[in-house]
Design an enzyme around this catalytic site. Structure first.
Site, PDB file in Angstrom:
ATOM      1  CE1 TYR A 169     -15.366  32.916  -7.258  1.00 15.18           C
ATOM      2  CE2 TYR A 169     -16.905  31.817  -8.249  1.00 15.18           C
ATOM      3  CZ  TYR A 169     -15.952  32.224  -8.374  1.00 15.18           C
ATOM      4  OH  TYR A 169     -15.210  32.119  -9.473  1.00 15.18           O
ATOM      5  CG  HIS A 227     -14.564  30.592  -3.883  1.00 15.02           C
ATOM      6  ND1 HIS A 227     -14.862  31.460  -2.660  1.00 15.02           N
ATOM      7  CD2 HIS A 227     -13.387  31.146  -4.289  1.00 15.02           C
ATOM      8  CE1 HIS A 227     -14.139  32.207  -2.700  1.00 15.02           C
ATOM      9  NE2 HIS A 227     -13.235  32.216  -3.502  1.00 15.02           N
TER      10      HIS A 227
END
Length: 589
Positions: A277, A338
């Site tokens: 991410y 993330h």
């Protein structure tokens, strides 16, 4: 000439000074590469000073002197700790031409889905865009028996050219596949990795060799692989780096044990903990948005921001990976890594520079300013079956690889707080879930109401008239800024309008996949988007108490229908802090 290191563990931050000018720092910005074996392995395999992208040098020249870590030349630990290294006249110092070097990339776990669907396509995209070095080789390594031809056939099914109309796509694929080879072996076998080393050397053909290993294998295999890489397959002349895929443990204890295991065989600068991410375009753009636009800098604080939301939703369940997911759950799988990484980038102070360590230092400060999550600030859910348009969608526990009495959450919402001067009192709301009504990842920044708003009588709901910055990470990357505006006409009617930057409309160039950016950074030694061990440790400390409490108390997740907006309690959690989830509003983009 002396080397001075601020701390024993950080061998990448040496300051190099010339005796003839104590304040003079080296100007060439080259990479200082110590050959494998030049110093005792337990201390350092190679030492690097900051270097620009795509430039490597075997020697560092400082005026009339140079450090010479020649391959095979030994330097005692005593000399190292005393700060002394042999020097040679400037005339004998030379840079290694990039044409003399090669990069060998080994994908460990090459037969797995991640390698086939993400890693090989990303490497091909880098090759297609001419981002890989002139000399490179890619080896797949796994337990499966496979020939080079069989590997190439398997890989070819997942490759695609970024722009098919441009150039010789098929030819490029053939060229790339011809650089792909395969070696089967066990993950804990020094002999098998020694065979890999022999093949790598054949392809390196005596060039100055750098080696990158991508560990696309389960975490319980990491240490075995790293041990074999360190003892049998390290580069004898250049750098050796290892990319480690998440999950990095299940809690603080297991994460710390994993880090200790890795550091038995590698130094921190050789370990690249990947969180894909962080390679997404809009995440990369976050610091640009913040620190290069004056209009946002004074607004980025508790004085003007009412709340920040980080939302992640998928419109599908755990189909195909229920067994893996059930042992981790949505909090470990999405929130602890993330979303927390995005939060740290969003909330950090301006770093001293764009150097990796300066940025990562600021992220760690944010995480250390946060208190561990409390159960009263968390909602967990699990999806159940639902019939929509004649299609029946399954309950999570109907997955054959999931226990029928599983309490693993497929949804979680949480309120976090940062106890520092900039963010004191501002709720950061996280939400992540599977089998929801849409697929999306986004950041929403809701600003405070305008004090003494002259136009408040024109709005039935001031919350609807609040300015909002919306950053959509996926799909269809975009940035929106919601403002209030007068509708053209003789009367006074107001409207909420959007200043928008839709990437697909603004930029014709296709956005690279996150793995492309991160693989290129690893090859070039850029660590800014990779997670440092102390950063990982602090992140786990925030979530571990909550995870243990959920498991010890056997908290039952609230059920929500497949394809819905999630558990009702998530709305109550937001209301507790006078917040409405932005992704559920009628003006969703």
């Amino acid at each position: 000439m002396a080397l001075h290191s601020p701390n024993r563990a950080s061998y990448s931050n040496f300051t190099i000074r010339s005796p003839s000018s104590p304040t003079h720092q080296w100007n060439s910005r080259c990479s200082l590469l110590f050959s494998h074996g030049a110093f005792p392995k337990k201390y350092v395999e190679w030492v690097s000073a900051q270097c620009p992208r795509n430039q490597y040098s075997r020697f560092i020249c400082i005026r009339e002197n140079a450090i010479v870590p020649a391959p095979g030349k030994k330097t005692s630990l005593k000399k190292l700790t005393n700060g002394a290294l042999p020097t040679t006249p400037m005339a004998e110092c030379r840079e290694v031409d990039k044409g003399d070097s090669t990069v060998s990339i080994t994908v460990v776990g090459a037969s797995g889905d991640l390698a086939k669907k993400k890693i090989y396509p990303a490497l091909f995209a880098l090759y297609y865009e001419n981002c890989l070095p002139k000399h490179f080789t890619i080896f797949g390594y796994a337990r499966s028996k496979m020939t080079d031809a069989e590997l190439r056939k398997m890989v070819s099914k997942t490759l695609k050219c970024r722009i098919n109309e441009r150039g010789n796509c098929d030819g490029k694929m053939d060229e790339f596949l011809n650089r792909c080879f395969y070696q089967s072996g066990q993950y804990d076998s020094d002999d098998n990795f020694a065979e890999l080393d022999k093949k790598l050397k054949e392809h390196e053909a005596g060039r100055f060799s750098n080696r990158l290993f991508y560990l696309s294998v389960p975490p319980n295999i990491f240490i075995d692989v790293v041990k074999c890489v360190s003892t049998s397959t390290s580069s004898s002349s250049g750098w050796t780096r290892v990319i480690v895929e998440k999950p990095f443990g299940r809690d603080s204890e297991s994460s710390a044990a994993l880090t200790r295991g890795l550091k038995q065989y590698l130094v921190e600068d050789q370990i690249f903990r990947i969180d894909h991410y962080l390679g997404k375009e809009l995440v990369e753009n976050l610091s640009v948005l913040r620190f290069s636009n004056l209009i946002f800098q004074p607004l980025w604080s508790r004085q003007y921001i009412r709340n920040v939301q980080l939302n992640f939703s998928e419109d599908f369940g755990t189909e195909g990976r229920g067994g893996y997911f059930d042992s981790y759950g949505i909090i470990r799988d999405i929130m602890q890594n993330h979303l927390l990484q995005i939060l740290a980038l969003f909330a950090m102070e301006s770093p001293v520079s764009l150097d990796a360590e300066d940025i990562r230092n600021e992220k760690v400060k944010v995480l250390r300013s946060m208190k561990p999550l409390q159960l009263e600030n968390v909602v967990v859910g699990q999806y159940k079956s639902h019939i929509k348009d004649g299609v029946s969608y399954p309950t999570y526990t109907e997955d054959k690889t999931v226990a029928k009495d599983s309490l693993t959450p497929t949804f979680a919402a949480a309120a976090l707080f940062i106890d520092n001067a900039r963010w004191d009192g501002v709720p950061f709301l996280m939400k992540a879930g599977k089998a929801l009504h849409m697929q999306r990842a986004e950041i929403r920044v809701q600003f405070r109401h305008v004090p003494g708003n002259l136009y408040k009588r024109f709005f039935t709901d001031l919350d609807e008239a609040t300015n909002e910055l919306f950053i959509r990470l996926q799909p269809n990357a975009a940035i929106y800024l919601k403002i209030n505006n007068k509708i053209p006409g003789l009367g006074m009617r107001l409207d909420c309008s959007n200043l928008d930057l839709l990437y697909a409309a603004r930029y014709s160039k296709e956005i690279p996949d996150a793995y492309e950016r991160l693989l290129l950074d690893a090859i070039e030694g850029e660590r800014r988007l990779f997670i440092r061990s102390d950063e990982l440790d602090v992140a786990w400390k925030l979530f571990t108490p909550l995870l243990k409490e959920l498991e010890d108390k056997k908290i039952t997740p609230e059920l929500y229908s497949y394809g819905s907006t999630g558990p009702i309690e998530a709305h109550n959690l937001a209301s507790k802090y006078n917040v409405k989830w932005g992704d559920l509003s009628t003006d969703n983009y």
